[in-house]
Design an enzyme around this catalytic site. Structure first.
Site, PDB file in Angstrom:
ATOM      1  N   ASP A  88       3.441  12.302   8.777  1.00  0.00           N
ATOM      2  CA  ASP A  88       2.089  12.733   9.122  1.00  0.00           C
ATOM      3  C   ASP A  88       1.475  11.889  10.237  1.00  0.00           C
ATOM      4  O   ASP A  88       0.279  11.929  10.456  1.00  0.00           O
ATOM      5  CB  ASP A  88       1.187  12.676   7.891  1.00  0.00           C
ATOM      6  N   SER A 145       0.836  -1.199   0.000  1.00  0.00           N
ATOM      7  CA  SER A 145       0.000   0.000   0.000  1.00  0.00           C
ATOM      8  C   SER A 145       0.872   1.251   0.000  1.00  0.00           C
ATOM      9  O   SER A 145       1.955   1.261  -0.577  1.00  0.00           O
ATOM     10  CB  SER A 145      -0.966  -0.045   1.182  1.00  0.00           C
ATOM     11  N   HIS A 170       2.671   7.826   7.543  1.00  0.00           N
ATOM     12  CA  HIS A 170       3.640   7.548   6.480  1.00  0.00           C
ATOM     13  C   HIS A 170       5.045   7.898   6.936  1.00  0.00           C
ATOM     14  O   HIS A 170       5.239   8.750   7.801  1.00  0.00           O
ATOM     15  CB  HIS A 170       3.242   8.314   5.213  1.00  0.00           C
TER      16      HIS A 170
END
Length: 256
Positions: free
Chosen positions: A187, A14, A190
């Site tokens: 963040d 992902s 990530h």
């Protein structure tokens, strides 16, 4: 196809995979470490869960391909482990289904060839405080907790042990570092450059310790076109040349 064909390392997963060439990412670091040794290929999909991975698995990794990858590093779970949305929409996948999906992914990837090796990455933790502050007008509240991350991480580890697959426990590895909440993420979810360094360290540790033949650790792999040449840089003696094929002094970190 560019030749000669090098061993292929596929990064599959992902957003932590898709963004692995950004912000000093772990994919970019591996591409540098394996320069002239293996091709690092990116197959990352922002926001995906294990359900979507299964939908394209045969197209991404066809069993009849004559050139199968030497290594596949797989990461799913961060989106699967998000809390469910009342609408039933969104990336959440219940834990039993996540385990079943990852089992199917693993079995398919293992079947590609006898020489295809696998490493699975577990969910890293998240900076819950920052995640909860990161609101947006574009999507509803995200339910990400370290309790959920740990549950899905432990399930992935258990599955990998059952299937004899190498696994990197990122949930634990991140928390060994001081100030991981603030330093390892861009963040809260990530990875920053510091977070990516942890991922690379753990992957290289697995590759160094794995009793695979041939070894896929970068120091054990041949360097492409590494023969001495009269066209190399001339040494200080003015009579010989210096072969730069194995030089690594440019790296800020001398990876093991």
């Amino acid at each position: 196809m560019v030749r000669p064909v090098r061993p292929q390392f596929i990064l599959f997963g992902s957003s932590i995979v898709q963004l692995s060439f950004s912000n000093g990412g772990w994919g970019a670091i591996l591409a540098d470490v394996y320069a002239r040794k293996a091709d690092i290929l990116l197959r990352g999909y922002y926001g995906w869960n294990s359900r979507r991975a299964l939908e394209v698995l045969d197209r991404l990794f066809p069993k009849d391909d004559s050139n199968q990858p030497s290594l596949i590093i797989t990461y799913f779970g961060g989106n699967d482990s998000m809390g469910p949305h009342p609408s039933g929409l969104g990336p959440h996948v219940p834990l039993p289904e996540f385990i079943d999906n990852m089992r199917k992914i693993a079995i398919h990837l293992k079947s590609l060839s006898d020489s295809t090796r696998l490493i699975f990455l577990t969910c890293p933790p998240v900076d819950e405080e920052r995640v909860n502050k990161n609101t947006s007008q574009y999507f509803s509240h995200l339910v990400r907790t370290n309790e959920l991350c740990q549950t899905y991480s432990e399930a992935c580890i258990k599955l990998c042990r059952e299937l004899d697959i190498k696994v990197v426990d990122l949930f634990t590895a991140f928390q060994r570092r001081d100030n991981w909440e603030t330093d390892c993420f861009t963040d809260g979810v990530h990875l920053s450059a510091e977070g990516s360094k942890i991922v690379v360290t753990e992957i290289l540790k697995v590759l160094k310790e794995a009793e695979w033949n041939p070894s896929l650790h970068w120091k054990s792999m041949p360097t492409e076109f590494s023969d001495d040449s009269p066209y190399d840089l001339v040494a200080a003696d003015g009579e010989t040349t210096l072969n730069p094929s194995e030089w690594t002094f440019h790296r800020a970190i001398q990876w093991d």
